[in-house]
Design a protein around this motif. Sequence first.
Motif, PDB file in Angstrom:
ATOM      1  N   PHE A   1       0.816  -1.221   0.000  1.00 48.16           N
ATOM      2  CA  PHE A   1       0.000   0.000   0.000  1.00 48.16           C
ATOM      3  C   PHE A   1       0.847   1.267   0.000  1.00 48.16           C
ATOM      4  O   PHE A   1       0.476   2.269  -0.614  1.00 48.16           O
ATOM      5  N   ALA A   2       1.973   1.235   0.696  1.00 43.07           N
ATOM      6  CA  ALA A   2       2.829   2.430   0.721  1.00 43.07           C
ATOM      7  C   ALA A   2       3.359   2.728  -0.670  1.00 43.07           C
ATOM      8  O   ALA A   2       3.306   3.878  -1.156  1.00 43.07           O
ATOM      9  N   SER A   3       3.854   1.686  -1.336  1.00 43.65           N
ATOM     10  CA  SER A   3       4.413   1.872  -2.675  1.00 43.65           C
ATOM     11  C   SER A   3       3.343   2.257  -3.687  1.00 43.65           C
ATOM     12  O   SER A   3       3.520   3.178  -4.501  1.00 43.65           O
ATOM     13  N   GLU A   4       2.196   1.559  -3.632  1.00 47.86           N
ATOM     14  CA  GLU A   4       1.126   1.839  -4.583  1.00 47.86           C
ATOM     15  C   GLU A   4       0.545   3.234  -4.379  1.00 47.86           C
ATOM     16  O   GLU A   4       0.187   3.921  -5.345  1.00 47.86           O
ATOM     17  N   SER A   5       0.439   3.672  -3.125  1.00 41.52           N
ATOM     18  CA  SER A   5      -0.083   5.014  -2.853  1.00 41.52           C
ATOM     19  C   SER A   5       0.834   6.083  -3.428  1.00 41.52           C
ATOM     20  O   SER A   5       0.386   7.073  -4.032  1.00 41.52           O
ATOM     21  N   ALA A   6       2.144   5.876  -3.245  1.00 40.23           N
ATOM     22  CA  ALA A   6       3.109   6.843  -3.776  1.00 40.23           C
ATOM     23  C   ALA A   6       3.075   6.883  -5.296  1.00 40.23           C
ATOM     24  O   ALA A   6       3.112   7.958  -5.923  1.00 40.23           O
ATOM     25  N   THR A   7       2.980   5.669  -5.903  1.00 45.77           N
ATOM     26  CA  THR A   7       2.936   5.592  -7.362  1.00 45.77           C
ATOM     27  C   THR A   7       1.655   6.206  -7.909  1.00 45.77           C
ATOM     28  O   THR A   7       1.647   6.875  -8.953  1.00 45.77           O
ATOM     29  N   MET A   8       0.539   5.991  -7.204  1.00 49.21           N
ATOM     30  CA  MET A   8      -0.731   6.566  -7.649  1.00 49.21           C
ATOM     31  C   MET A   8      -0.682   8.093  -7.600  1.00 49.21           C
ATOM     32  O   MET A   8      -1.192   8.770  -8.506  1.00 49.21           O
TER      33      MET A   8
END
Length: 302
Positions: A266-273
């Motif tokens: 979730f941390a990585s996906e949130s940043a990428t989003m």
Amino acid sequence: MALSIHTNYSALVTQTNLGKTNSALSTNQQRLGTGYRVNSAADDAAGLQIATRLNAQSRGMAVATRNTNDAVSLLQTSEGALSEMTDIVQRMKDLATQSANATASSDDRDAMQAEYDQLGQELGNVIKNTKYAGEGLFSDGGASAVTDGSAGKFSAALDFQIGASADEKLTLDVSTPLTDLTAALDTLSAQYATPDSTTPGTEIAGADGSAANGMITTLSDALDDIGSLRAQFGANINRLNHTANNLANMKDNTDVARGTIMDADFASESATMTKNSMLLQSGISMLKQAGQMPGMVMSLLG
């Protein structure tokens, strides 16, 4: 770059990049919405295949754990019945030993015989009525099965499925010691073989103690047969407990391995989003700017 009405190169490049950014943003949103990194084979074909195998193994081990616990319960029920039989036969041996003593009178021996007969009936009751999930363990209750051990669950080898693969099974075969035990019990008391009989047995009664003396060794041998069967049940219960512990450990680590492949970060996906969302907004702004370039051609014509 030449100015052209027919081909707006800047707009085309911007549109292509917008499509890529929008697709990446959709992927980010899907992962954050489902909690999975891999939502279809297109996301990670190899990873999905590995995760599917891991999931099948994990689910198989979960069922195998329940199987193992059920097997332990079955064996504990059986061992508990044998424990009670041990107490009964031990008391019968005490009575035989007491009746064999010269100080016992005929009336004393008759009283001992009465208790002895009742204990013999209870032995038959335990053999006949010990059940697990409604199924007889030592006998199905038939007239011959009580004495020869020909029916009940333990009359044949049992295969316990204790793993996720076909080869992971535990085979328990106590049919021979069970037959030996039922044959030994049949020699202890007439009331065991025919529990409904009202005719008193003659196993430890009589004018002297010779009959009772002769039963002492027979009862001791029966205790050995019961102890031998209990030992097999106890050994397999211990083994199954270790099996359950190992299954729990393997399942935990298998689930972790599957989660590493399938679960979204979730941390990585949130940043990428956030990044893709900003790129999408920026691309839309640049597309608007690129759409104004043909207007510059018109200014040349004026």
